[in-house]
Design a protein around this motif. Structure first.
Motif, short mmCIF file in Angstrom:
data_model
loop_
_atom_site.label_atom_id
_atom_site.label_comp_id
_atom_site.label_asym_id
_atom_site.label_seq_id
_atom_site.Cartn_x
_atom_site.Cartn_y
_atom_site.Cartn_z
N LYS A 1 9.47 -0.29 0.77
CA LYS A 1 9.47 0.79 -0.23
C LYS A 1 8.47 0.45 -1.32
O LYS A 1 8.30 -0.72 -1.69
CB LYS A 1 10.87 0.90 -0.84
CG LYS A 1 11.90 1.46 0.14
CD LYS A 1 12.74 2.54 -0.55
CE LYS A 1 13.35 3.52 0.43
NZ LYS A 1 13.84 2.98 1.69
N CYS A 2 7.84 1.46 -1.86
CA CYS A 2 6.90 1.24 -2.96
C CYS A 2 7.67 0.82 -4.20
O CYS A 2 8.60 1.50 -4.61
CB CYS A 2 6.10 2.51 -3.22
SG CYS A 2 5.12 2.41 -4.74
N PRO A 3 7.30 -0.30 -4.82
CA PRO A 3 8.04 -0.76 -6.01
C PRO A 3 7.85 0.19 -7.20
O PRO A 3 8.64 0.17 -8.13
CB PRO A 3 7.43 -2.13 -6.31
CG PRO A 3 6.26 -2.29 -5.42
CD PRO A 3 6.23 -1.19 -4.42
N THR A 4 6.82 1.03 -7.16
CA THR A 4 6.57 1.94 -8.29
C THR A 4 7.31 3.26 -8.12
O THR A 4 8.09 3.66 -8.99
CB THR A 4 5.05 2.19 -8.44
OG1 THR A 4 4.39 0.93 -8.44
CG2 THR A 4 4.75 2.92 -9.74
N CYS A 5 7.08 3.93 -6.97
CA CYS A 5 7.65 5.27 -6.82
C CYS A 5 8.85 5.29 -5.89
O CYS A 5 9.55 6.31 -5.79
CB CYS A 5 6.60 6.26 -6.35
SG CYS A 5 6.10 5.99 -4.63
N GLY A 6 9.11 4.20 -5.18
CA GLY A 6 10.27 4.16 -4.29
C GLY A 6 10.04 4.82 -2.95
O GLY A 6 10.94 4.82 -2.10
N HIS B 1 0.85 -1.19 0.00
CA HIS B 1 0.00 0.00 0.00
C HIS B 1 0.89 1.24 0.00
O HIS B 1 1.71 1.42 0.89
CB HIS B 1 -0.89 0.02 1.24
CG HIS B 1 -1.81 -1.16 1.32
ND1 HIS B 1 -3.10 -1.14 0.84
CD2 HIS B 1 -1.62 -2.41 1.81
CE1 HIS B 1 -3.67 -2.32 1.03
NE2 HIS B 1 -2.78 -3.11 1.62
N CYS B 2 0.72 2.07 -1.03
CA CYS B 2 1.50 3.30 -1.14
C CYS B 2 0.52 4.47 -1.13
O CYS B 2 -0.50 4.44 -1.80
CB CYS B 2 2.31 3.28 -2.43
SG CYS B 2 3.10 4.86 -2.79
N ALA B 3 0.86 5.48 -0.35
CA ALA B 3 -0.03 6.64 -0.24
C ALA B 3 -0.20 7.31 -1.60
O ALA B 3 -1.25 7.86 -1.92
CB ALA B 3 0.52 7.62 0.78
N LYS B 4 0.85 7.23 -2.43
CA LYS B 4 0.83 7.92 -3.71
C LYS B 4 0.25 7.05 -4.83
O LYS B 4 -0.56 7.51 -5.63
CB LYS B 4 2.26 8.33 -4.10
CG LYS B 4 2.38 9.84 -4.32
CD LYS B 4 3.82 10.30 -4.37
CE LYS B 4 4.54 9.94 -5.65
NZ LYS B 4 6.00 10.16 -5.54
N CYS B 5 0.69 5.76 -4.86
CA CYS B 5 0.34 4.92 -6.00
C CYS B 5 -0.84 3.99 -5.72
O CYS B 5 -1.26 3.24 -6.61
CB CYS B 5 1.53 4.07 -6.43
SG CYS B 5 3.06 4.99 -6.52
N GLY B 6 -1.32 3.95 -4.49
CA GLY B 6 -2.42 3.04 -4.19
C GLY B 6 -1.92 1.64 -3.86
O GLY B 6 -0.84 1.48 -3.29
ZN LIG Z 1 4.28 4.53 -4.71
#
Ligand SMILES: [Zn+2]
Lengths: 135, 828
Positions: free
Chosen positions: B545-550, B502-507
């Motif tokens: 860490k978010c795999p998309t945005c880091g 779960h990423c606050a930015k990418c969902g």
């Molecule tokens: Zn992210």
């Protein structure tokens, strides 16, 4: 499983020590060890080994029945005395008429019923029925 | 009498130890059934066969020769394949004789197929995730992992004792990271395929165990384990889109001709396809408060028609009221200004969400103050109620009540005095006199009292009513399914982690496949007073860490429902050591479907349905070549092993029948006794004057009401007594062997005493395999006698005539010998 009990009883009943009996008993015991193997694998191996079986009974091919022996080659014949059924006998298919007559007359109930009467005629319809006429 | 530690077994030495006797220990309870000395002597003298030497010997030889290994397809050289599988066990601790029936049945089939020239796959593994491990952790401070693997080790040894022809090289546990790694990869593949999604869902929440409960785990509105009243909560859940295959899952049941009819029917009912109609009921009037709070344009509860699903539009003229689910949006809106409706909703929330719970509860409702217009007659107004028997998950969460044709509707109408009239005339009934009072007529007949539907049959009236609804733009034909998508989120530690971040930015982001497996952390704590999921409480595990945005992100802390683990294990067995893929496509396609699946009928619905769904999903994600998508070609549901239950009633006891065990506990035959300490007043005097034994004599001992094991009971007398005493025991009903009723016969103790073959023969004898078999001493004795008899006949023959005795080719046989040969060949 019920058939296994039946076979065991039959093996126990055959007491003869002539070659034919020994062969029949050994064949029955070997077959029995194969038939019980899926259910009682340990006992089956022990029996199989004692009877000189090769390898494991667990991997031995399933026994194949000899159709000539497996076929039911006896027939059940009703016995009528003066048109009324008085008993039944089991005889080999195609047994000669004379032998069928002898077996029929030896039947306990028939014997009792014929007591004090004269047997006039015996009609054997091969593999179907025995008719006794008496008075 | 020696004192016996609680939980150990009682071993009675046999009376006479002659040279022929090789069975020194026999379970007391069986001995007690053969308690006359002469009978016992006869039985003992027959013991020529020593299973304690024979059985381990053959198991060792089989293992050394590796005869149970399934052949690779290229080794099979034209042999047909046979995949025989028993539902794999949950490692609960020990196997009792009751469990052994399942495995023995599969084993008989596997051995039979092998003897008939098949390349047999007969594997075993462990359904190893689940709640009991966490409960053990909480209650006894053992880590779930250690508890599980210890149990597996013990149970593996027990299963091996049974002499099962299992290819142990394929064994795995679903809690092995090497297994759930592939499950996580498959989850990601299903996600990409659109078969996984997230949804806010109403769930049964156990406030004590802090977890979501399946409907089946809610009993009388209470948590099955905690007993606490269940609450309804809305949670974001991971869902598997089972309904994507609803049509096929239903249609394919027709082809499962080697499944029991009962199970096929249960599957059909669970999927529950019904044809019917949606009907839109126009609003006639609403309470002033509702009008006031509704927006002037757009969607509005004050104006929008209420949508209802029905399978019986032919009974529309018999309508008496509309009923909404307690959590229907309209009901909830009205609760905003009516406290009595709010209370009604709250009361319904404690009911549990399953159909069975709702079926059992008394039908209650509340008038919402709304009136709607009948679709066929705008001047006819009907009241709108909220009712506890309407399911929000079925159709649109609203029904129209047609009391004469539905018992629930009738009970409801009678209770609240809502008027109604009958509209279906049973064949042969007289329209002038036919009346409905307390009993609805749910069958088909001829429609009457129904204007343009009068005189039509039920079937024709349904079609005609739908035509009319379409013409008036008041409804349409539609299909409803009872089947729901599968919520797989569990707020639990001991399960397969869901590979999502779960990423606050990418969902919500999938874990990249290269990062699999997401392993469970081992340093977790289990404490009753710390609610929630230990994974969530863990100080570091979820932070990543978010795999998309880091950026900083958190892991999903829900784990998968353990039914997921058992939805594809049968495919893993076809290639259990594969490290790079769940299984090789060719191998799985060679072995599947399972040719014979054996298991308990209690899994007839969910496990089998989920496995059928999973197999289709695996096929469509390219894992498998299996056009039918059916994992189990033939299914056998075996009966249980049942046993009498024994219960001691509360009673006062006296030493010396009561004694202290090594840990100082007062026991009688392994059962702990309640003790009230003696007081100085009871024996009158100074403690110094009285020795311990005397003081004990004044203690009060009470046997608490308790279940007793068959070992502890001498069942040869009626009523039975606690072994070695005259304390009576009451005999309860014959029930499925279960730990809680203590009517279990422990497997390895039994095998030690009587042998695996006796256990195997017994559990398969005496009753048709799909029926229950009662565990009785006489039945055991029968199996024991049979083993002895077969061996004696064989040994006698070999002693007299030698290993190869007799001629090689059949001598001309006559009479009795011929008859035996005939019977032999006929038996084959
Ligand atoms: Zn992210």
């Amino acid at each position: 499983m019920a058939r296994c009990y039946e076979l065991v009883n039959a093996i126990a009943k055959l007491k003869g020590e002539d070659a034919a009996s020994v062969f029949a008993r050994r064949e029955a015991l070997r077959t029995l060890s194969q038939l019980i193997a899926p259910f009682m694998p340990h006992l089956a191996e022990e029996c199989w080994e004692s009877l000189g079986g090769e390898g494991f009974v667990a991997t031995a091919p399933w026994p194949v029945a000899d159709p000539a022996l497996a076929e039911r080659n006896t027939v059940t014949l009703p016995i009528q005395v003066n048109g009324k059924k008085r008993g039944e006998i089991e005889v080999a298919k195609g047994l000669p008429q004379k032998d069928v007559e002898a077996v029929a007359l030896a039947h306990e109930d028939v014997k009792r019923f014929l007591e004090g009467q004269n047997v006039r005629k015996i009609i054997v319809v091969a593999d179907r029925i025995v008719n006794i006429v008496a008075n | 009498m020696r004192s016996i530690q609680s939980g150990t077994h009682i071993h009675e030495p046999l009376v006479i130890l002659g040279p022929g006797l090789r069975v020194p220990r026999i379970r007391g309870w069986v001995l007690s059934c053969i308690n006359d000395n002469a009978t016992r002597q006869r039985w003992v003298n027959m013991s020529r066969y020593n299973h304690r030497e024979v059985e381990p010997k053959w198991r060792g030889r089989w293992a050394a020769a590796n005869i149970d290994r399934a052949l690779a397809p290229e080794e099979a050289r034209g042999k047909p394949k046979a995949y025989i599988l028993e539902m794999f066990p949950y490692p609960s601790g020990r196997i009792h004789v009751g469990h052994s029936r399942n495995y023995t049945m599969g084993d008989v089939i596997a051995r039979f197929r092998r003897a008939n020239g098949y390349n047999v796959l007969h594997p075993m593994g462990w359904d190893a995730f689940g709640l009991p491990a966490e409960n053990a952790a909480m209650e006894r401070g053992i880590h779930p992992k250690g508890w599980t693997y210890d149990n597996i080790a013990a149970m593996r040894e027990q299963l091996k004792l049974l002499g099962l022809a299992i290819d142990w090289s394929r064994e795995f546990a679903t809690c092995d990271a090497s297994y759930y790694k592939h499950q996580q990869a498959m989850f990601l593949a299903f996600w990409r395929k659109g078969l996984v999604y997230r949804k806010k869902q109403k769930v049964n929440w156990d406030p004590v165990d802090n977890t979501v409960l399946a409907n089946e785990q809610v009993v009388d509105g209470k948590g099955w384990r905690s007993g606490a009243p269940v609450e309804t909560r809305e949670l974001e859940q991971w869902m598997f889109k089972v309904t994507a295959y609803a049509d096929d899952l239903l249609a394919a049941i027709g082809g499962l001709d080697k499944w029991p009819d009962k199970v096929r029917l249960m599957q059909s009912n669970w999927i529950g396809k019904s044809q019917g109609a949606k009907i839109w009921w126009d609003i006639a009037s609403v309470p002033e408060e509702l009008r006031a709070m509704s927006p002037a344009t757009g969607q509005s509860h004050a104006r929008d028609p209420i949508e209802v699903f029905t399978t019986r539009p032919d009974t529309l003229f018999g309508a008496s009221f509309l009923a909404l689910a307690p959590d229907h949006p309209l009901t909830k809106t009205i609760a905003g200004f009516r406290p009595d409706v709010a209370k009604f909703i709250a009361d319904c929330a404690t009911l549990g969400t399953s159909e069975a719970d709702i079926e059992k509860a008394e039908k209650v409702g509340i008038d919402l103050g709304i009136r709607v217009k009948h679709p066929f007659d705008p001047t006819w107004e009907l009241p709108v109620w909220a009712a506890n028997f309407v399911l929000s998950t079925y159709g649109s969460g609203a029904i129209f009540g047609s009391p004469a044709g539905d018992q629930r509707d009738l009970d409801f109408a009678n209770k609240y005095k809502l008027p109604f009239k009958p509209v279906v005339l049973p064949h042969g009934a007289d329209a002038a006199t036919h009346a409905i009072t307390d009993e609805a007529f749910t069958g088909e007949g001829v429609i009457y009292n129904s204007h343009f539907l009068d005189g039509l049959s039920t079937k024709d009236a349904i079609a005609r009513a739908i035509d009319e609804l379409v013409k008036r733009e008041a409804g349409e034909a539609t299909t409803q399914w009872r089947l729901r998508d599968w919520g797989v989120s569990r707020q639990r530690y001991w399960g397969c982690p869901i590979p999502a971040i779960h990423c606050a930015k990418c969902g919500v982001v999938p874990v990249p496949e290269k990062d699999l497996p997401i392993q469970l952390p081992e340093d977790v704590t289990f404490e009753r007073d710390k609610p929630g999921n230990p994974l969530d409480r863990h100080p570091t595990w979820k932070h990543t860490k978010c795999p998309t945005c880091g950026g900083a992100a958190t892991r999903e802390t829900d784990t998968l429902d353990t039914f997921v683990d058992s939805s594809w294990y049968f495919a893993r067995f076809t290639d259990a050591q594969n490290e790079t893929a769940p299984f090789d496509k060719k191998l799985a396609s060679y072995w599947l479907p399972v040719d014979q699946y054996v298991g308990g009928v209690e899994h007839a619905v969910l496990h089998l349905l989920y496995a059928r769904f999973f197999t289709r999903a695996m096929r469509d994600c390219g894992y498998l070549d299996l056009p039918s998508g059916e994992p189990f070609a033939s299914l056998f549901t075996q009966g249980m092993v049942v046993h009498e239950t024994y219960r001691a009633t509360r009673q006062v006891l006296k030493p010396p029948s009561v004694h202290q065990d090594q840990r100082g506990k007062w026991v009688i035959r392994g059962t702990t006794v309640e003790v009230t300490p003696s007081t100085p007043a009871a024996w009158g005097g100074d403690p110094a004057d009285v020795d311990r034994a005397q003081r004990d004599a004044f203690k009060e001992f009470k046997l608490p009401p308790t279940w007793l094991t068959p070992d502890q009971v001498d069942s040869s007398s009626r009523p039975p007594v606690i072994m070695g005493t005259d304390i009576p025991v009451s005999v309860g009903p014959i029930e499925k062997m279960s730990k809680s009723k203590k009517n279990v016969v422990d497997l390895d103790a039994f095998v030690t005493d009587f042998g695996a073959d006796v256990a195997r023969w017994f559990v398969l004898s005496d009753s048709p395999p799909e029926r229950d078999v009662e565990w009785t001493a006489s039945g055991v004795k029968g199996a024991w006698n049979f083993v002895q008899r077969v061996w004696s006949l064989t040994e006698d023959h070999v002693e007299k005539f030698g290993k190869q005795g007799g001629s090689a080719s059949p001598p001309a046989a006559v009479g009795a010998a011929h008859a035996l040969r005939q019977l032999t060949h006929r038996t084959i």
